[in-house]
Design a protein around this motif. Structure first.
Motif, PDB file in Angstrom:
ATOM      1  N   MET A 249      76.870  12.464  57.779  1.00 29.34           N
ATOM      2  CA  MET A 249      75.782  12.324  58.752  1.00 29.34           C
ATOM      3  C   MET A 249      74.611  13.218  58.304  1.00 29.34           C
ATOM      4  O   MET A 249      74.807  14.370  57.917  1.00 29.34           O
ATOM      5  CB  MET A 249      76.260  12.752  60.131  1.00 29.34           C
ATOM      6  N   ASN A 250      73.400  12.672  58.404  1.00 32.39           N
ATOM      7  CA  ASN A 250      72.195  13.411  58.022  1.00 32.39           C
ATOM      8  C   ASN A 250      71.465  13.923  59.261  1.00 32.39           C
ATOM      9  O   ASN A 250      71.408  13.233  60.290  1.00 32.39           O
ATOM     10  CB  ASN A 250      71.240  12.514  57.233  1.00 32.39           C
ATOM     11  N   TYR A 251      70.865  15.110  59.120  1.00 36.01           N
ATOM     12  CA  TYR A 251      70.083  15.699  60.197  1.00 36.01           C
ATOM     13  C   TYR A 251      68.828  16.339  59.605  1.00 36.01           C
ATOM     14  O   TYR A 251      68.884  16.928  58.525  1.00 36.01           O
ATOM     15  CB  TYR A 251      70.880  16.772  60.946  1.00 36.01           C
ATOM     16  N   ILE A 252      67.719  16.247  60.335  1.00 38.77           N
ATOM     17  CA  ILE A 252      66.472  16.900  59.941  1.00 38.77           C
ATOM     18  C   ILE A 252      66.101  17.914  61.013  1.00 38.77           C
ATOM     19  O   ILE A 252      66.198  17.628  62.217  1.00 38.77           O
ATOM     20  CB  ILE A 252      65.325  15.887  59.782  1.00 38.77           C
ATOM     21  N   VAL A 253      65.662  19.092  60.584  1.00 41.62           N
ATOM     22  CA  VAL A 253      65.072  20.082  61.479  1.00 41.62           C
ATOM     23  C   VAL A 253      63.614  20.244  61.085  1.00 41.62           C
ATOM     24  O   VAL A 253      63.304  20.580  59.933  1.00 41.62           O
ATOM     25  CB  VAL A 253      65.804  21.431  61.398  1.00 41.62           C
ATOM     26  N   ALA A 254      62.710  19.989  62.021  1.00 44.40           N
ATOM     27  CA  ALA A 254      61.272  20.113  61.794  1.00 44.40           C
ATOM     28  C   ALA A 254      60.756  21.261  62.639  1.00 44.40           C
ATOM     29  O   ALA A 254      60.812  21.200  63.871  1.00 44.40           O
ATOM     30  CB  ALA A 254      60.562  18.811  62.160  1.00 44.40           C
ATOM     31  N   ALA A 255      60.290  22.320  61.982  1.00 44.95           N
ATOM     32  CA  ALA A 255      59.905  23.523  62.730  1.00 44.95           C
ATOM     33  C   ALA A 255      58.928  24.361  61.934  1.00 44.95           C
ATOM     34  O   ALA A 255      58.820  24.238  60.713  1.00 44.95           O
ATOM     35  CB  ALA A 255      61.145  24.351  63.066  1.00 44.95           C
ATOM     36  N   ILE A 256      58.212  25.220  62.651  1.00 44.96           N
ATOM     37  CA  ILE A 256      57.342  26.212  62.027  1.00 44.96           C
ATOM     38  C   ILE A 256      57.896  27.598  62.358  1.00 44.96           C
ATOM     39  O   ILE A 256      58.713  27.751  63.269  1.00 44.96           O
ATOM     40  CB  ILE A 256      55.891  26.101  62.525  1.00 44.96           C
ATOM     41  N   GLY A 257      57.436  28.588  61.606  1.00 45.51           N
ATOM     42  CA  GLY A 257      57.838  29.967  61.899  1.00 45.51           C
ATOM     43  C   GLY A 257      58.978  30.434  61.032  1.00 45.51           C
ATOM     44  O   GLY A 257      59.974  29.724  60.851  1.00 45.51           O
ATOM     45  N   ASP A 258      58.841  31.640  60.490  1.00 41.72           N
ATOM     46  CA  ASP A 258      59.878  32.196  59.629  1.00 41.72           C
ATOM     47  C   ASP A 258      61.208  32.311  60.345  1.00 41.72           C
ATOM     48  O   ASP A 258      62.273  32.167  59.742  1.00 41.72           O
ATOM     49  CB  ASP A 258      59.451  33.583  59.122  1.00 41.72           C
ATOM     50  N   TRP A 259      61.164  32.586  61.664  1.00 35.29           N
ATOM     51  CA  TRP A 259      62.411  32.757  62.422  1.00 35.29           C
ATOM     52  C   TRP A 259      63.203  31.453  62.451  1.00 35.29           C
ATOM     53  O   TRP A 259      64.433  31.480  62.411  1.00 35.29           O
ATOM     54  CB  TRP A 259      62.114  33.266  63.837  1.00 35.29           C
ATOM     55  N   ASN A 260      62.508  30.335  62.503  1.00 37.57           N
ATOM     56  CA  ASN A 260      63.209  29.053  62.517  1.00 37.57           C
ATOM     57  C   ASN A 260      63.830  28.725  61.164  1.00 37.57           C
ATOM     58  O   ASN A 260      64.929  28.188  61.097  1.00 37.57           O
ATOM     59  CB  ASN A 260      62.257  27.937  62.953  1.00 37.57           C
ATOM     60  N   LYS A 261      63.127  29.063  60.075  1.00 36.45           N
ATOM     61  CA  LYS A 261      63.701  28.821  58.749  1.00 36.45           C
ATOM     62  C   LYS A 261      64.921  29.713  58.528  1.00 36.45           C
ATOM     63  O   LYS A 261      65.937  29.280  57.953  1.00 36.45           O
ATOM     64  CB  LYS A 261      62.658  29.094  57.657  1.00 36.45           C
ATOM     65  N   THR A 262      64.856  30.950  58.989  1.00 34.70           N
ATOM     66  CA  THR A 262      66.005  31.850  58.876  1.00 34.70           C
ATOM     67  C   THR A 262      67.191  31.298  59.655  1.00 34.70           C
ATOM     68  O   THR A 262      68.335  31.294  59.173  1.00 34.70           O
ATOM     69  CB  THR A 262      65.638  33.253  59.387  1.00 34.70           C
ATOM     70  N   GLN A 263      66.941  30.824  60.874  1.00 40.64           N
ATOM     71  CA  GLN A 263      68.019  30.231  61.677  1.00 40.64           C
ATOM     72  C   GLN A 263      68.605  29.015  60.976  1.00 40.64           C
ATOM     73  O   GLN A 263      69.831  28.829  60.954  1.00 40.64           O
ATOM     74  CB  GLN A 263      67.481  29.824  63.052  1.00 40.64           C
ATOM     75  N   PHE A 264      67.744  28.180  60.407  1.00 39.72           N
ATOM     76  CA  PHE A 264      68.225  26.990  59.700  1.00 39.72           C
ATOM     77  C   PHE A 264      69.172  27.389  58.562  1.00 39.72           C
ATOM     78  O   PHE A 264      70.267  26.831  58.414  1.00 39.72           O
ATOM     79  CB  PHE A 264      67.039  26.198  59.147  1.00 39.72           C
ATOM     80  N   ASP A 265      68.736  28.351  57.748  1.00 46.23           N
ATOM     81  CA  ASP A 265      69.556  28.772  56.605  1.00 46.23           C
ATOM     82  C   ASP A 265      70.902  29.324  57.056  1.00 46.23           C
ATOM     83  O   ASP A 265      71.941  29.071  56.424  1.00 46.23           O
ATOM     84  CB  ASP A 265      68.809  29.824  55.780  1.00 46.23           C
ATOM     85  N   ASN A 266      70.898  30.079  58.144  1.00 47.72           N
ATOM     86  CA  ASN A 266      72.135  30.705  58.616  1.00 47.72           C
ATOM     87  C   ASN A 266      73.053  29.714  59.336  1.00 47.72           C
ATOM     88  O   ASN A 266      74.274  29.705  59.116  1.00 47.72           O
ATOM     89  CB  ASN A 266      71.811  31.865  59.561  1.00 47.72           C
ATOM     90  N   GLN A 267      72.470  28.894  60.193  1.00 48.05           N
ATOM     91  CA  GLN A 267      73.283  28.049  61.069  1.00 48.05           C
ATOM     92  C   GLN A 267      73.877  26.846  60.348  1.00 48.05           C
ATOM     93  O   GLN A 267      75.014  26.446  60.650  1.00 48.05           O
ATOM     94  CB  GLN A 267      72.440  27.567  62.256  1.00 48.05           C
ATOM     95  N   THR A 268      73.120  26.252  59.426  1.00 48.93           N
ATOM     96  CA  THR A 268      73.618  25.019  58.812  1.00 48.93           C
ATOM     97  C   THR A 268      74.804  25.262  57.885  1.00 48.93           C
ATOM     98  O   THR A 268      75.525  24.318  57.547  1.00 48.93           O
ATOM     99  CB  THR A 268      72.499  24.300  58.038  1.00 48.93           C
ATOM    100  N   ARG A 269      75.041  26.523  57.502  1.00 51.15           N
ATOM    101  CA  ARG A 269      76.235  26.831  56.707  1.00 51.15           C
ATOM    102  C   ARG A 269      77.512  26.500  57.466  1.00 51.15           C
ATOM    103  O   ARG A 269      78.548  26.226  56.866  1.00 51.15           O
ATOM    104  CB  ARG A 269      76.251  28.327  56.335  1.00 51.15           C
ATOM    105  N   ASN A 270      77.432  26.548  58.788  1.00 54.35           N
ATOM    106  CA  ASN A 270      78.624  26.370  59.616  1.00 54.35           C
ATOM    107  C   ASN A 270      78.680  25.015  60.310  1.00 54.35           C
ATOM    108  O   ASN A 270      79.553  24.785  61.147  1.00 54.35           O
ATOM    109  CB  ASN A 270      78.675  27.480  60.679  1.00 54.35           C
ATOM    110  N   LEU A 271      77.731  24.138  59.996  1.00 52.21           N
ATOM    111  CA  LEU A 271      77.685  22.840  60.656  1.00 52.21           C
ATOM    112  C   LEU A 271      77.973  21.722  59.654  1.00 52.21           C
ATOM    113  O   LEU A 271      77.591  21.809  58.491  1.00 52.21           O
ATOM    114  CB  LEU A 271      76.300  22.619  61.288  1.00 52.21           C
ATOM    115  N   LYS A 272      78.631  20.688  60.133  1.00 52.43           N
ATOM    116  CA  LYS A 272      78.930  19.549  59.265  1.00 52.43           C
ATOM    117  C   LYS A 272      77.672  18.725  59.036  1.00 52.43           C
ATOM    118  O   LYS A 272      76.732  18.743  59.825  1.00 52.43           O
ATOM    119  CB  LYS A 272      80.020  18.685  59.903  1.00 52.43           C
ATOM    120  N   GLY A 273      77.680  17.937  57.950  1.00 54.67           N
ATOM    121  CA  GLY A 273      76.595  17.023  57.672  1.00 54.67           C
ATOM    122  C   GLY A 273      75.634  17.537  56.619  1.00 54.67           C
ATOM    123  O   GLY A 273      75.734  18.672  56.154  1.00 54.67           O
ATOM    124  N   ARG A 274      74.692  16.675  56.247  1.00 53.95           N
ATOM    125  CA  ARG A 274      73.621  17.040  55.317  1.00 53.95           C
ATOM    126  C   ARG A 274      72.393  17.394  56.135  1.00 53.95           C
ATOM    127  O   ARG A 274      71.951  16.618  56.993  1.00 53.95           O
ATOM    128  CB  ARG A 274      73.287  15.871  54.385  1.00 53.95           C
TER     129      ARG A 274
END
Length: 224
Positions: A1-26
């Protein structure tokens, strides 16, 4: 399953990098409308497109083709529209909810997946970081449970997107109101609260409210 996160702000990119390690999918992250369009045009077919913090109107063709989920910092239908954080604080709100809702052509009019309480204490940057963390908790819940959204209920109250010139500190505010005005604009890439004299443009950030005074970091620029 594919997912896209569209966001601005360094805090959101940091969350993306950290959280997606533990979530299934691309997972794919985009931070501009062009990046979003290019990714979709490349054939990346997402189950959801999540918008934790986005500044632009999403094209109708994307909203109609994909299940787009935005995270809005009000208890919709109260507070539909732009600049929700600033509009809430300037109205004296201390608490709100973060709402995950399905995007449609109307602005913040779509059905609701989830709502969770959110404190409005602190600087805007801290509130956005808090909301980003909460949004990822909601994202994890959405992809695991496939929640069906429900229509909004209640009286509609719309907010207007604020303009940079509205960051000028108004006259005749209480000290607490001045503090709120400074902190609600204190985040990267936001026009800081300011005052102007004949010669200077004076910006305020990092405000702290005391018993009978406010201390803050001040930046003084010569006016053009």
């Amino acid at each position: 399953m594919n997912y896209i996160v569209a966001a601005i702000g360094d805090w959101n990119k940091t969350q993306f990098d950290n959280q997606t390690r533990n979530l299934k999918g691309r997972w794919a992250y985009v931070s501009t409308p062009n990046e979003l369009k290019e990714l979709i045009d490349s054939g990346f077919d997402p189950r959801y497109i999540f918008f934790p913090h986005w500044r632009w109107i999403v094209p109708t063709d994307i909203v109609n083709q994909f299940e787009c989920v935005c995270f809005h910092m009000t208890d919709v239908p109260y507070g539909r529209g732009g600049s929700p954080l600033q509009n809430l604080i300037i109205r004296g709100h201390k608490e709100t909810v973060l709402t995950a809702l399905q995007m449609e052509e109307g602005l913040d009019t779509g059905p609701v997946y989830l709502k969770k309480p959110l404190s409005l204490a602190g600087r805007a940057e801290a509130i956005y970081e808090r909301a980003s963390t909460m949004a990822w908790e909601m994202i994890a819940e959405l992809i695991s449970k496939e929640i069906t959204p429900s229509a909004q209920q209640g009286e509609v109250v719309s907010f207007e997107r604020r303009k940079p010139e509205q960051s000028a500190l108004p006259n005749n505010l209480t000290l607490e109101q001045v503090y709120d005005y400074i902190r609600m604009l204190d985040a990267p890439n936001y026009p800081k609260a300011f005052m102007q004299t004949e010669s200077y443009h004076i910006e305020f950030e990092q405000a702290h409210l005391g018993t009978d005074e406010i201390t803050a970091t001040v930046k003084i620029k010569l006016k053009d």
